[in-house]
Design a protein around this motif. Structure first.
Motif, PDB file in Angstrom:
ATOM      1  N   TRP A 228       0.838  -1.189   0.000  1.00  0.00           N
ATOM      2  CA  TRP A 228       0.000   0.000   0.000  1.00  0.00           C
ATOM      3  C   TRP A 228       0.881   1.249   0.000  1.00  0.00           C
ATOM      4  O   TRP A 228       1.906   1.274   0.685  1.00  0.00           O
ATOM      5  CB  TRP A 228      -0.899   0.024   1.246  1.00  0.00           C
ATOM      6  CG  TRP A 228      -1.773  -1.187   1.349  1.00  0.00           C
ATOM      7  CD1 TRP A 228      -1.519  -2.344   2.024  1.00  0.00           C
ATOM      8  CD2 TRP A 228      -3.050  -1.369   0.716  1.00  0.00           C
ATOM      9  NE1 TRP A 228      -2.553  -3.241   1.867  1.00  0.00           N
ATOM     10  CE2 TRP A 228      -3.502  -2.671   1.075  1.00  0.00           C
ATOM     11  CE3 TRP A 228      -3.850  -0.568  -0.092  1.00  0.00           C
ATOM     12  CZ2 TRP A 228      -4.728  -3.172   0.634  1.00  0.00           C
ATOM     13  CZ3 TRP A 228      -5.062  -1.071  -0.530  1.00  0.00           C
ATOM     14  CH2 TRP A 228      -5.490  -2.359  -0.163  1.00  0.00           C
ATOM     15  N   GLU A 261      -8.275  -8.860   2.571  1.00  0.00           N
ATOM     16  CA  GLU A 261      -8.205  -7.899   1.457  1.00  0.00           C
ATOM     17  C   GLU A 261      -9.141  -6.720   1.692  1.00  0.00           C
ATOM     18  O   GLU A 261      -8.740  -5.548   1.611  1.00  0.00           O
ATOM     19  CB  GLU A 261      -8.566  -8.612   0.160  1.00  0.00           C
ATOM     20  CG  GLU A 261      -8.588  -7.717  -1.071  1.00  0.00           C
ATOM     21  CD  GLU A 261      -7.236  -7.643  -1.764  1.00  0.00           C
ATOM     22  OE1 GLU A 261      -6.871  -6.529  -2.165  1.00  0.00           O
ATOM     23  OE2 GLU A 261      -6.568  -8.673  -1.889  1.00  0.00           O
ATOM     24  N   GLN A 265      -8.302  -2.689   2.503  1.00  0.00           N
ATOM     25  CA  GLN A 265      -8.836  -1.606   1.679  1.00  0.00           C
ATOM     26  C   GLN A 265      -9.561  -0.586   2.538  1.00  0.00           C
ATOM     27  O   GLN A 265      -9.388   0.629   2.378  1.00  0.00           O
ATOM     28  CB  GLN A 265      -9.798  -2.173   0.627  1.00  0.00           C
ATOM     29  CG  GLN A 265      -9.148  -3.010  -0.452  1.00  0.00           C
ATOM     30  CD  GLN A 265     -10.176  -3.614  -1.394  1.00  0.00           C
ATOM     31  OE1 GLN A 265     -11.381  -3.330  -1.305  1.00  0.00           O
ATOM     32  NE2 GLN A 265      -9.724  -4.475  -2.294  1.00  0.00           N
ATOM     33  N   ARG A 269      -8.429   3.397   3.135  1.00  0.00           N
ATOM     34  CA  ARG A 269      -9.313   4.528   2.848  1.00  0.00           C
ATOM     35  C   ARG A 269      -9.562   5.367   4.104  1.00  0.00           C
ATOM     36  O   ARG A 269      -9.645   6.590   4.033  1.00  0.00           O
ATOM     37  CB  ARG A 269     -10.646   4.026   2.280  1.00  0.00           C
ATOM     38  CG  ARG A 269     -10.568   3.554   0.843  1.00  0.00           C
ATOM     39  CD  ARG A 269     -11.956   3.508   0.200  1.00  0.00           C
ATOM     40  NE  ARG A 269     -12.822   2.565   0.884  1.00  0.00           N
ATOM     41  CZ  ARG A 269     -12.940   1.283   0.562  1.00  0.00           C
ATOM     42  NH1 ARG A 269     -12.219   0.789  -0.442  1.00  0.00           N
ATOM     43  NH2 ARG A 269     -13.754   0.482   1.211  1.00  0.00           N
TER      44      ARG A 269
END
Length: 290
Positions: A228, A261, A265, A269
């Motif tokens: 990331w 996963e 995410q 965010r």
């Protein structure tokens, strides 16, 4: 000819339609609202699940530092949990700071009871040993306090320094091997405390893609990495956000790889949209998962 539903039956059917899977959360109270119970509530809700919160400790802290920790009595931890599990079906458990060795033992007892009915109940442990500034979050030795919980863990989510403290090993593969030997089924070692332009999170456990075998013939753990972009600044409650999101996804019935996963995410965010309440660490913006 259709038969009208009674008001009671209609209410029961409506309740089933709007029911959410529940995550039993054990965590401390952070008055700043950035970590602990507040973070867990928001992150679990963000996955579409509901958090049942058991307070393990009262803390004195702001968005940067921890100034004091007062563990809740172990008997009270048990009473809080028992009142919930006697009525509500628990689909996953998330553990933050136990606050004391006695509380860790009480939590282990609750999980053992639940697993008699649900042997595959997912348990996610965020092994918080200290704040980002090194402030202690347990009255007892935090590493020793976690000992009764590790054999019960489905997913352990240590950052690099926590994995080092728990195992004494510097290599992530060796850390994972040591933690899995203590009973943790899956280990997700996060890279937020590392260097470089990317944060590398490493998953070790059943189902993880085999890592490339090097010339070293010694035992290696199967792993999968997620990379990331590293965000600037520091965040309060990022570990809580990730672990609670994983628990929420597992409560929804997601398979492990997909749960990890989606939770990453969501965490990314949340950090990318983090906001400020005071100088220092920012607060993740934990919105519903889209």
């Amino acid at each position: 000819m259709s038969v009208p539903l009674s008001a009671e039956l209609a209410a029961q059917l409506m309740a089933q339609l709007v029911a959410r899977p529940c995550v039993l959360v054990f965590a401390g109270l952070d008055p700043s609202g950035g970590a602990g119970i507040a973070a867990d509530l928001q992150s679990v809700a963000g996955q579409g699940a509901h958090a049942l919160t058991v307070a393990t400790a009262l803390t004195v802290q702001d968005n940067d530092r921890v100034y004091g920790v007062q563990p809740v009595d172990g008997a009270m931890v048990l009473r809080q949990a028992q009142a919930l599990v006697d009525k509500v079906t628990v689909r996953a458990v998330k553990i933050g700071i136990p606050g004391s060795a006695a509380n860790a033992q009480a939590i282990a007892e609750v999980i053992a009871r639940l697993r008699r009915r649900q042997p595959e109940l997912p348990v996610v442990l965020d092994p918080v040993l200290a704040s980002g500034h090194g402030d202690l979050l347990s009255r007892d030795d935090a590493v020793q306090a976690l000992a009764p919980l590790l054999p019960l863990v489905t997913v352990l989510t240590p950052n690099g320094p926590e994995a080092l403290a728990l195992t004494g090993a510097a290599d992530p593969s060796a850390q994972a091997q040591a933690l899995r030997a203590r009973g943790c089924r899956h280990v997700l070692i996060t890279g937020g405390h590392g260097d470089g332009d990317e944060v590398v999170n490493r998953w070790f456990g059943p189902g993880a893609a085999p890592m490339q075998r090097l010339s070293d013939p010694g035992p290696q753990e199967d792993s999968r990495n997620w990379n990331w972009p590293r965000l600037s600044g520091a965040f309060h409650g990022s570990g809580c956000t990730l672990a609670s999101a994983i628990a929420g996804q597992l409560a929804l019935g997601m398979p492990m790889e997909r749960a990890l996963e989606l939770a990453q995410q969501y965490c990314y965010r949340s950090l990318r949209g983090a906001y400020t309440v005071a100088p220092g660490q920012r607060i993740p913006q934990r919105l519903p998962h889209i």
